[in-house]
Design a protein around this motif. Sequence first.
Motif, PDB file in Angstrom:
ATOM      1  N   THR A   7     -55.998 -67.832  23.038  1.00  0.00           N
ATOM      2  CA  THR A   7     -56.998 -67.878  24.086  1.00  0.00           C
ATOM      3  C   THR A   7     -58.252 -67.235  23.563  1.00  0.00           C
ATOM      4  O   THR A   7     -58.223 -66.474  22.635  1.00  0.00           O
ATOM      5  CB  THR A   7     -56.516 -67.108  25.313  1.00  0.00           C
ATOM      6  OG1 THR A   7     -56.245 -65.783  24.928  1.00  0.00           O
ATOM      7  CG2 THR A   7     -55.268 -67.726  25.885  1.00  0.00           C
ATOM      8  N   ASN A  36     -55.314 -62.673  30.574  1.00  0.00           N
ATOM      9  CA  ASN A  36     -56.323 -63.735  30.605  1.00  0.00           C
ATOM     10  C   ASN A  36     -57.454 -63.410  31.576  1.00  0.00           C
ATOM     11  O   ASN A  36     -58.617 -63.686  31.299  1.00  0.00           O
ATOM     12  CB  ASN A  36     -55.668 -65.066  30.980  1.00  0.00           C
ATOM     13  CG  ASN A  36     -55.117 -65.796  29.779  1.00  0.00           C
ATOM     14  OD1 ASN A  36     -55.850 -66.359  28.973  1.00  0.00           O
ATOM     15  ND2 ASN A  36     -53.804 -65.768  29.625  1.00  0.00           N
ATOM     16  N   MET A  37     -57.121 -62.813  32.719  1.00  0.00           N
ATOM     17  CA  MET A  37     -58.157 -62.459  33.683  1.00  0.00           C
ATOM     18  C   MET A  37     -59.061 -61.351  33.133  1.00  0.00           C
ATOM     19  O   MET A  37     -60.278 -61.374  33.332  1.00  0.00           O
ATOM     20  CB  MET A  37     -57.520 -62.032  35.004  1.00  0.00           C
ATOM     21  CG  MET A  37     -56.831 -63.166  35.743  1.00  0.00           C
ATOM     22  SD  MET A  37     -56.181 -62.700  37.358  1.00  0.00           S
ATOM     23  CE  MET A  37     -57.702 -62.470  38.266  1.00  0.00           C
ATOM     24  N   ALA A  40     -61.381 -62.932  30.757  1.00  0.00           N
ATOM     25  CA  ALA A  40     -62.358 -63.778  31.432  1.00  0.00           C
ATOM     26  C   ALA A  40     -63.535 -62.975  31.963  1.00  0.00           C
ATOM     27  O   ALA A  40     -64.617 -63.529  32.205  1.00  0.00           O
ATOM     28  CB  ALA A  40     -61.688 -64.538  32.579  1.00  0.00           C
ATOM     29  N   THR A 117     -67.024 -70.072  28.652  1.00  0.00           N
ATOM     30  CA  THR A 117     -65.603 -69.770  28.462  1.00  0.00           C
ATOM     31  C   THR A 117     -64.855 -70.972  27.888  1.00  0.00           C
ATOM     32  O   THR A 117     -64.036 -70.839  26.975  1.00  0.00           O
ATOM     33  CB  THR A 117     -64.972 -69.347  29.795  1.00  0.00           C
ATOM     34  OG1 THR A 117     -65.710 -68.246  30.335  1.00  0.00           O
ATOM     35  CG2 THR A 117     -63.531 -68.923  29.605  1.00  0.00           C
ATOM     36  N   ASN A 121     -63.540 -71.505  23.707  1.00  0.00           N
ATOM     37  CA  ASN A 121     -62.134 -71.744  23.347  1.00  0.00           C
ATOM     38  C   ASN A 121     -61.946 -73.011  22.523  1.00  0.00           C
ATOM     39  O   ASN A 121     -60.812 -73.450  22.320  1.00  0.00           O
ATOM     40  CB  ASN A 121     -61.294 -71.838  24.617  1.00  0.00           C
ATOM     41  CG  ASN A 121     -60.897 -70.479  25.143  1.00  0.00           C
ATOM     42  OD1 ASN A 121     -60.146 -69.762  24.504  1.00  0.00           O
ATOM     43  ND2 ASN A 121     -61.415 -70.108  26.300  1.00  0.00           N
ATOM     44  N   SER A 239     -61.806 -56.416  27.382  1.00  0.00           N
ATOM     45  CA  SER A 239     -61.661 -57.550  26.472  1.00  0.00           C
ATOM     46  C   SER A 239     -60.913 -57.189  25.199  1.00  0.00           C
ATOM     47  O   SER A 239     -60.088 -57.960  24.722  1.00  0.00           O
ATOM     48  CB  SER A 239     -63.038 -58.119  26.105  1.00  0.00           C
ATOM     49  OG  SER A 239     -63.619 -58.745  27.216  1.00  0.00           O
ATOM     50  N   THR A 265     -56.766 -70.123  33.280  1.00  0.00           N
ATOM     51  CA  THR A 265     -57.198 -69.142  34.273  1.00  0.00           C
ATOM     52  C   THR A 265     -58.545 -68.541  33.898  1.00  0.00           C
ATOM     53  O   THR A 265     -59.296 -68.099  34.779  1.00  0.00           O
ATOM     54  CB  THR A 265     -56.163 -68.006  34.419  1.00  0.00           C
ATOM     55  OG1 THR A 265     -56.026 -67.318  33.169  1.00  0.00           O
ATOM     56  CG2 THR A 265     -54.817 -68.550  34.849  1.00  0.00           C
ATOM     57  N   GLN A 266     -58.873 -68.518  32.609  1.00  0.00           N
ATOM     58  CA  GLN A 266     -60.133 -67.905  32.188  1.00  0.00           C
ATOM     59  C   GLN A 266     -61.355 -68.645  32.723  1.00  0.00           C
ATOM     60  O   GLN A 266     -62.216 -68.024  33.364  1.00  0.00           O
ATOM     61  CB  GLN A 266     -60.191 -67.793  30.662  1.00  0.00           C
ATOM     62  CG  GLN A 266     -59.248 -66.762  30.102  1.00  0.00           C
ATOM     63  CD  GLN A 266     -59.542 -66.453  28.642  1.00  0.00           C
ATOM     64  OE1 GLN A 266     -60.685 -66.353  28.223  1.00  0.00           O
ATOM     65  NE2 GLN A 266     -58.499 -66.311  27.862  1.00  0.00           N
ATOM     66  N   PRO A 267     -61.496 -69.962  32.491  1.00  0.00           N
ATOM     67  CA  PRO A 267     -62.666 -70.638  33.063  1.00  0.00           C
ATOM     68  C   PRO A 267     -62.672 -70.630  34.583  1.00  0.00           C
ATOM     69  O   PRO A 267     -63.741 -70.596  35.197  1.00  0.00           O
ATOM     70  CB  PRO A 267     -62.565 -72.067  32.512  1.00  0.00           C
ATOM     71  CG  PRO A 267     -61.178 -72.216  32.021  1.00  0.00           C
ATOM     72  CD  PRO A 267     -60.735 -70.849  31.608  1.00  0.00           C
ATOM     73  N   ALA A 270     -64.094 -67.367  35.463  1.00  0.00           N
ATOM     74  CA  ALA A 270     -65.501 -67.355  35.073  1.00  0.00           C
ATOM     75  C   ALA A 270     -66.363 -68.134  36.066  1.00  0.00           C
ATOM     76  O   ALA A 270     -67.473 -67.711  36.418  1.00  0.00           O
ATOM     77  CB  ALA A 270     -65.667 -67.935  33.666  1.00  0.00           C
TER      78      ALA A 270
END
Length: 305
Positions: A7, A36-37, A40, A117, A121, A239, A265-267, A270
């Motif tokens: 990720t 992941n959050m 993000a 984001t 990736n 991060s 979940t990241q985008p 975001a």
Amino acid sequence: MGTTSETRDRSPWASASQNPDDAPRAWHWVALIAGNMALALGPWSVRLADSGPVAAGFWRLALALPIIWLIARRAGQPVLGVPRRIAFLVALGALAFAFDLASWHIGIEQTRLGNATLFGNAGSIVLLFWGIVVARTMPARAEWAAIILALGGAAILLGRSAEISASTLVGDLFCITAGFLYAVYLLCLQDARKTLGSWGLLARVCLVAAPVLLFVALLRGEPVWPRDWTPLLVLAILSQVIGQGLLVFALRAFPPMIIGLALLTQPAVAVGYGFLAFGEVLGPLDLVGMAMVGAALAVARARTG
């Protein structure tokens, strides 16, 4: 662009374990999603920092390095005194990572956070292409699907950015460049992680990449010393330490497809804080483009994991 996939700011050094004792438990799922959050939220901190964007990358690594170093020492993972070939590969990978972070952080300030984001990736797609070239085989159906989805989704998002302004399009291109550089970083470190371990490798990467980022920030004439340390401390801890730490813990318990889906979940996060904090509004076409690129990343992560 912080470190480190797979990720974005994802851990490049963990993979699903074959040991039944490492089967996913509730805390593995919590760590995977929370990691992941946390990652993000990195672009938000870059936006809020009153240093320059590249300088923020420097502080992200410099502030996190002592903590990562201590964790590596406690885990018995070497940082110094490694074989020359491994040291060269790590140095080369760290240089790629430094320019990856520089390019990504510049892009974050010039485009929408969801785009940053997703395109940050893009390394997963690059690794998919690399695997096809090395294997000298025609792409399988899933690989063709990932390629078509990635190209189609990217075309939609880039077109939408161009409609907004030239600067957002340039920001997207910086983030795409960061994704390519991140793939170089991962390829350089494939063998090194076996010798150094996850935290030892991350500490050495920070040690090499941080001075490069500082040099680039000074070369660009950016403000380096912040007036408000809060966003940079949040960036370093969330991060570089918590996000990476949770992923190092969690990713060994999951197959690549689950890791790829968790990446999405990241985008999503975001886009949410981009709207709430910065008033970034996405139209239906933007959502379609993001869904296509996100699906491609999930497939690519599964195929390259």
